[in-house]
Design an enzyme around this catalytic site. Sequence first.
Site, mmCIF file in Angstrom:
data_model
loop_
_atom_site.group_PDB
_atom_site.id
_atom_site.type_symbol
_atom_site.label_atom_id
_atom_site.label_comp_id
_atom_site.label_asym_id
_atom_site.label_seq_id
_atom_site.Cartn_x
_atom_site.Cartn_y
_atom_site.Cartn_z
ATOM 1 N N GLU A 18 35.215 58.448 20.441
ATOM 2 C CA GLU A 18 34.591 59.563 19.727
ATOM 3 C C GLU A 18 34.631 59.343 18.215
ATOM 4 O O GLU A 18 33.677 59.675 17.499
ATOM 5 C CB GLU A 18 35.300 60.877 20.071
ATOM 6 C CG GLU A 18 35.235 61.237 21.555
ATOM 7 C CD GLU A 18 36.455 60.757 22.320
ATOM 8 O OE1 GLU A 18 36.881 61.454 23.249
ATOM 9 O OE2 GLU A 18 36.990 59.671 21.980
ATOM 10 N N CYS A 67 40.795 63.788 23.618
ATOM 11 C CA CYS A 67 42.234 64.027 23.556
ATOM 12 C C CYS A 67 42.558 65.055 22.475
ATOM 13 O O CYS A 67 41.853 65.191 21.474
ATOM 14 C CB CYS A 67 42.980 62.728 23.295
ATOM 15 S SG CYS A 67 42.688 62.014 21.654
#
Length: 365
Positions: free
Chosen positions: A40, A63
């Site tokens: 990401e 996460c």
Amino acid sequence: MAREVVGSTSPNPAVGAVLVKDGAEIGAGATQPPGQDHAEIVALKQASDQARGATLYTTLEPCCTWGRTPPCTKAIIAAGIAEVHFAVIDPNPSVSGNGRDELAAAGIQVVEEEVEGARELYEAFAKHITTGTPFVTTKYAMTLDGKIATHTGDSKWVTGPEARGFVQHLRRVCDAILVGVNTALTDDPYLTARDDDGNPLERQPLRVVLDSACHTPVAATMFRQPGATLIATTKAAPDSRIEALEQAGAEVVVLPSGEDRRVDLPALLTHLGARGVVNLLVEGGGSVHGAFFDLGLVDKVYAFVAPVIVGGETSLSPVEGSGVAVMGDAWRLADTRTEQIGPDWLIIGYPRKVSPVELDGPAVE
């Protein structure tokens, strides 16, 4: 993208991410080696200021915890992402669902989407993060009559070059390859991961040899290959042999032994898991495979079947060990799939025990 980096990110999961805005891709990335950016973050850095109002597609829930890198959720929120679509909830108990909830609480629309093959991508990570031990895959090649070698021990080659090429793919995505000392003595294998041209890769899986008495030759070819070799032994190994193998370039770890005086496999898996081995590929002979099956330690099977007949009462078979006494106790593969690779067939599945009802089917009146 995620599949392209499987193996290189361990013990972190391999993730792929794409940022889209106004129908155009503005950023994409895959998880980098440990300590570097997650997928990401790679995508967000590519998009820069264009990321605000964009939609993020990622294979795994972002996460939300601090590790060697900051939480991805914080960066996604700070970048002004409008929507996040992901395929699999992170199996890490510290993250599972929490990343999704944090994004939603920040006003980001979050969508969970079923993507074929995505859960399989994270099966090894899921086991390692929840148990601390590796995901164990056994691989073997056998003839149509169930032999892995002739009665003289000759095994080159059971399958064709296409199947052997596929095995290189399995090696490239695993963290460690395990064989028994008999394989080391008989075949003198390289146990390396190679590219399509046969050249060894920069990243090599750890080579693991089960050798309860340190009989592995100090002149073994694997010691001259790129990558590291671990000899798993027991207290039965003479100190002189341990020292000789260490001087040859091997790492030697002394583990408990089982009732058969061989290396205790659960203890070995605990050791490997603690050193970050997520995916373990077992390429041993029948004795090693049998030991893993006898203890119920196999998570997945890749069985190559060649259209070849060898015969011979003493020809070797792929799985030995104690075995089962009755067919009802046999391991049966679930969620199987098959594919033809060159002239050979590959069967993939997950071993499990079945109940008598499943085995016999409904009663017939």
